[in-house]
Design an enzyme around this catalytic site. Structure first.
Site, mmCIF file in Angstrom:
data_model
loop_
_atom_site.group_PDB
_atom_site.id
_atom_site.type_symbol
_atom_site.label_atom_id
_atom_site.label_comp_id
_atom_site.label_asym_id
_atom_site.label_seq_id
_atom_site.Cartn_x
_atom_site.Cartn_y
_atom_site.Cartn_z
ATOM 1 N N VAL A 64 2.667 3.417 -5.292
ATOM 2 C CA VAL A 64 2.013 2.872 -6.487
ATOM 3 C C VAL A 64 0.752 2.089 -6.104
ATOM 4 O O VAL A 64 -0.302 2.235 -6.731
ATOM 5 C CB VAL A 64 3.005 1.979 -7.282
ATOM 6 C CG1 VAL A 64 2.308 1.302 -8.447
ATOM 7 C CG2 VAL A 64 4.175 2.816 -7.777
ATOM 8 N N GLY A 65 0.834 1.290 -5.033
ATOM 9 C CA GLY A 65 -0.312 0.473 -4.626
ATOM 10 C C GLY A 65 -1.506 1.322 -4.230
ATOM 11 O O GLY A 65 -2.636 1.069 -4.665
ATOM 12 N N HIS B 196 11.491 -4.513 -19.434
ATOM 13 C CA HIS B 196 10.950 -3.242 -18.926
ATOM 14 C C HIS B 196 12.093 -2.480 -18.252
ATOM 15 O O HIS B 196 12.183 -2.374 -17.050
ATOM 16 C CB HIS B 196 9.830 -3.529 -17.917
ATOM 17 C CG HIS B 196 9.295 -2.292 -17.261
ATOM 18 N ND1 HIS B 196 8.752 -1.250 -17.962
ATOM 19 C CD2 HIS B 196 9.224 -1.930 -15.958
ATOM 20 C CE1 HIS B 196 8.364 -0.306 -17.118
ATOM 21 N NE2 HIS B 196 8.654 -0.688 -15.897
ATOM 22 N N ALA C 299 0.837 -1.214 0.000
ATOM 23 C CA ALA C 299 0.000 0.000 0.000
ATOM 24 C C ALA C 299 0.865 1.255 0.000
ATOM 25 O O ALA C 299 0.521 2.265 0.597
ATOM 26 C CB ALA C 299 -0.922 -0.017 1.228
ATOM 27 N N ASN D 271 9.596 -4.296 -9.181
ATOM 28 C CA ASN D 271 10.735 -4.347 -10.101
ATOM 29 C C ASN D 271 11.890 -5.190 -9.568
ATOM 30 O O ASN D 271 12.012 -5.336 -8.354
ATOM 31 C CB ASN D 271 11.239 -2.910 -10.347
ATOM 32 C CG ASN D 271 10.507 -2.254 -11.499
ATOM 33 O OD1 ASN D 271 10.179 -2.897 -12.487
ATOM 34 N ND2 ASN D 271 10.254 -0.960 -11.381
ATOM 35 N N VAL E 52 4.038 -6.091 -10.263
ATOM 36 C CA VAL E 52 4.460 -4.719 -10.547
ATOM 37 C C VAL E 52 5.877 -4.481 -10.005
ATOM 38 O O VAL E 52 6.677 -3.766 -10.605
ATOM 39 C CB VAL E 52 3.473 -3.705 -9.913
ATOM 40 C CG1 VAL E 52 3.911 -2.264 -10.171
ATOM 41 C CG2 VAL E 52 2.055 -3.917 -10.469
ATOM 42 N N ARG F 205 21.520 -2.800 -9.132
ATOM 43 C CA ARG F 205 20.487 -3.686 -9.667
ATOM 44 C C ARG F 205 20.451 -4.996 -8.876
ATOM 45 O O ARG F 205 19.379 -5.534 -8.592
ATOM 46 C CB ARG F 205 20.869 -3.975 -11.132
ATOM 47 C CG ARG F 205 19.732 -4.267 -12.029
ATOM 48 C CD ARG F 205 20.278 -4.593 -13.413
ATOM 49 N NE ARG F 205 19.478 -5.664 -13.982
ATOM 50 C CZ ARG F 205 18.291 -5.476 -14.535
ATOM 51 N NH1 ARG F 205 17.774 -4.277 -14.607
ATOM 52 N NH2 ARG F 205 17.611 -6.486 -15.026
HETATM 53 P P1 NAI Z 1 6.799 2.069 -1.828
HETATM 54 O O1 NAI Z 1 8.048 1.896 -1.017
HETATM 55 O O2 NAI Z 1 6.064 3.360 -1.774
HETATM 56 O O3 NAI Z 1 5.750 0.912 -1.462
HETATM 57 C C1 NAI Z 1 6.099 -0.434 -1.313
HETATM 58 C C2 NAI Z 1 5.247 -0.972 -0.167
HETATM 59 O O4 NAI Z 1 5.441 -2.396 -0.103
HETATM 60 C C3 NAI Z 1 5.622 -0.418 1.215
HETATM 61 O O5 NAI Z 1 4.519 0.236 1.800
HETATM 62 C C4 NAI Z 1 6.058 -1.655 2.004
HETATM 63 O O6 NAI Z 1 5.692 -1.598 3.385
HETATM 64 C C5 NAI Z 1 5.286 -2.745 1.271
HETATM 65 N N1 NAI Z 1 5.793 -4.092 1.494
HETATM 66 C C6 NAI Z 1 7.069 -4.537 1.528
HETATM 67 N N2 NAI Z 1 7.112 -5.858 1.779
HETATM 68 C C7 NAI Z 1 5.825 -6.271 1.892
HETATM 69 C C8 NAI Z 1 5.204 -7.529 2.142
HETATM 70 N N3 NAI Z 1 5.925 -8.647 2.318
HETATM 71 N N4 NAI Z 1 3.851 -7.583 2.211
HETATM 72 C C9 NAI Z 1 3.099 -6.469 2.050
HETATM 73 N N5 NAI Z 1 3.640 -5.234 1.795
HETATM 74 C C10 NAI Z 1 4.975 -5.144 1.728
HETATM 75 O O7 NAI Z 1 7.223 1.731 -3.330
HETATM 76 P P2 NAI Z 1 6.423 2.100 -4.682
HETATM 77 O O8 NAI Z 1 6.941 3.374 -5.230
HETATM 78 O O9 NAI Z 1 4.979 1.932 -4.443
HETATM 79 O O10 NAI Z 1 6.965 0.938 -5.665
HETATM 80 C C11 NAI Z 1 6.646 -0.420 -5.389
HETATM 81 C C12 NAI Z 1 7.349 -1.345 -6.375
HETATM 82 O O11 NAI Z 1 6.792 -1.158 -7.672
HETATM 83 C C13 NAI Z 1 8.852 -1.100 -6.522
HETATM 84 O O12 NAI Z 1 9.543 -2.319 -6.675
HETATM 85 C C14 NAI Z 1 8.938 -0.289 -7.801
HETATM 86 O O13 NAI Z 1 10.199 -0.361 -8.425
HETATM 87 C C15 NAI Z 1 7.863 -0.948 -8.607
HETATM 88 N N6 NAI Z 1 7.361 -0.192 -9.737
HETATM 89 C C16 NAI Z 1 7.185 -0.876 -10.900
HETATM 90 C C17 NAI Z 1 6.707 -0.247 -12.026
HETATM 91 C C18 NAI Z 1 6.520 -1.032 -13.275
HETATM 92 O O14 NAI Z 1 6.361 -0.442 -14.334
HETATM 93 N N7 NAI Z 1 6.499 -2.353 -13.225
HETATM 94 C C19 NAI Z 1 6.390 1.199 -12.009
HETATM 95 C C20 NAI Z 1 6.569 1.813 -10.723
HETATM 96 C C21 NAI Z 1 7.038 1.132 -9.625
#
Ligand code: NAI
Length: 305
Positions: A10-11, A172, A7, A117, A115, A85
């Site tokens: 992005v979530g 990607h 959450a 990365n 989603v 990376r």
């Molecule tokens: P963020 O740090 O704001 O949110 C990630 C959330 O995941 C945090 O709230 C964290 O507490 C939670 N989390 C971690 N481990 C968990 C678990 N085991 N169970 C439940 N929640 C857990 O990061 P953001 O910006 O939302 O990005 C999230 C991911 O999405 C990153 O890996 C980012 O690189 C990726 N991403 C991928 C894109 C794509 O095009 N595929 C585009 C944008 C982001």
């Protein structure tokens, strides 16, 4: 009902889009105590203003994903400046591996949209760890790259981005491949509207996505819009032609990886992979892109728990 695991930025914004579009009720899960519940309160309070009546539940209990038709995984860390990376890969591999056991246990009939990365590697990891069929596991990547590609074309031509049709395949990341020969503006081939040099410049700008991320420390609105569009395609069975990270079964000569390819996205997830004729240079780029993903996959543990 759908679930979003993670959450964070992005979530939570994906949840807002899905709520606003009235696609499905949502369970939002995060390990950070209170975060998902807080986001759910905030989102619920926006409902009457945005005329949405979907229900949203915020929780730290992964078992609450039970009964989900689609599970979207945004849990993990984004790549921060200075993070290699390999570090990103190791960190997110641990998170996604653990989550897949829970997804297979509590939502055994769902589709999974990855989603986190690096999305191609994480999609393959999710496919192996969940044990689901290939059509039920896919990653959001190519559709976002396509949005970026379309935006650069629209800005260059000063034309509506809505009228631009295009596909971006491959990894990607820096090895994505915009398919110029299949790009049109209201049916007019792009090459009738722009010269090769300008197109090459647009392709380059589309690839250098790091620059968008570094300006604000990770993008949110475009990924969240892409996630909502894919969710709608699945939940409403739209059979939409798009690109997603998928596990090919020999299409384009590829297997044992996940990579961005043109697909039909519908109620069963990946309804089919579209095998389009590609020119030699594009085919070489796709093979090269696949090699890069493959070597990353070889560096992580795929063994069952
Ligand atoms: P963020 O740090 O704001 O949110 C990630 C959330 O995941 C945090 O709230 C964290 O507490 C939670 N989390 C971690 N481990 C968990 C678990 N085991 N169970 C439940 N929640 C857990 O990061 P953001 O910006 O939302 O990005 C999230 C991911 O999405 C990153 O890996 C980012 O690189 C990726 N991403 C991928 C894109 C794509 O095009 N595929 C585009 C944008 C982001």
């Amino acid at each position: 009902m759908i679930s979003i695991i993670g959450a964070g930025r992005v979530g939570s914004f994906s949840a807002f889009n899905i709520l606003r579009m009235g696609i499905a009720d949502i369970t939002l899960v995060d390990v950070r105590d209170g975060l998902a519940a807080g986001e759910a309160f905030d989102l619920t309070q926006s409902s009457s203003a945005i005329e949405a009546d979907g229900k949203i539940n915020g929780t730290a209990k992964i078992s609450d994903i039970e009964g989900s038709d689609l599970v979207i995984v945004t849990a993990g860390v984004p790549r921060e400046p200075g993070m290699s990376r390999t570090e990103l890969l190791e960190h997110n591999t641990g998170i996604v591996s653990g989550l897949m056991t829970d997804v297979a246990k509590y939502a055994p009939s769902c589709k999974i949209m990855m989603v986190t990365n690096p999305v191609d590697v994480m999609t393959y990891l999710a496919y192996i760890k969940s044990g689901f069929e290939r059509n039920r596991v896919f990653g959001m990547g190519g559709i976002l790259d396509t949005l970026r590609y379309r935006s650069h074309i629209g800005l260059e031509l000063n034309l509506s981005m809505e009228d631009i049709g295009g596909l971006v395949v491959g990894e990607h990341d820096g090895h994505m491949i915009p398919l110029v020969e299949y790009t049109t503006v209201s049916g007019i081939p792009l090459r009738r509207l722009l010269d090769e040099q300008t197109i090459a410049h647009i392709v380059e700008r589309t690839r250098s996505r790091r620059s968008y991320a570094s300006l604000k420390g990770g993008t949110v609105y475009a990924p969240a819009a892409a996630i909502a569009a894919m969710t709608e395609a699945v939940l409403r069975g739209r059979n939409q032609v798009t690109t997603a990270s998928v596990v090919p079964g020999g299409e384009y000569g590829l297997r044992d990886i996940a990579i961005g390819l043109p697909i039909v996205l519908g109620e069963n997830g990946v309804e089919r992979i579209l095998e389009l004729p590609l020119d030699d240079a594009t085919m070489r780029s796709l093979t090269e892109s696949a090699k890069i993903i493959k070597s990353a996959i070889e560096g992580i543990s795929l063994s069952p728990h």
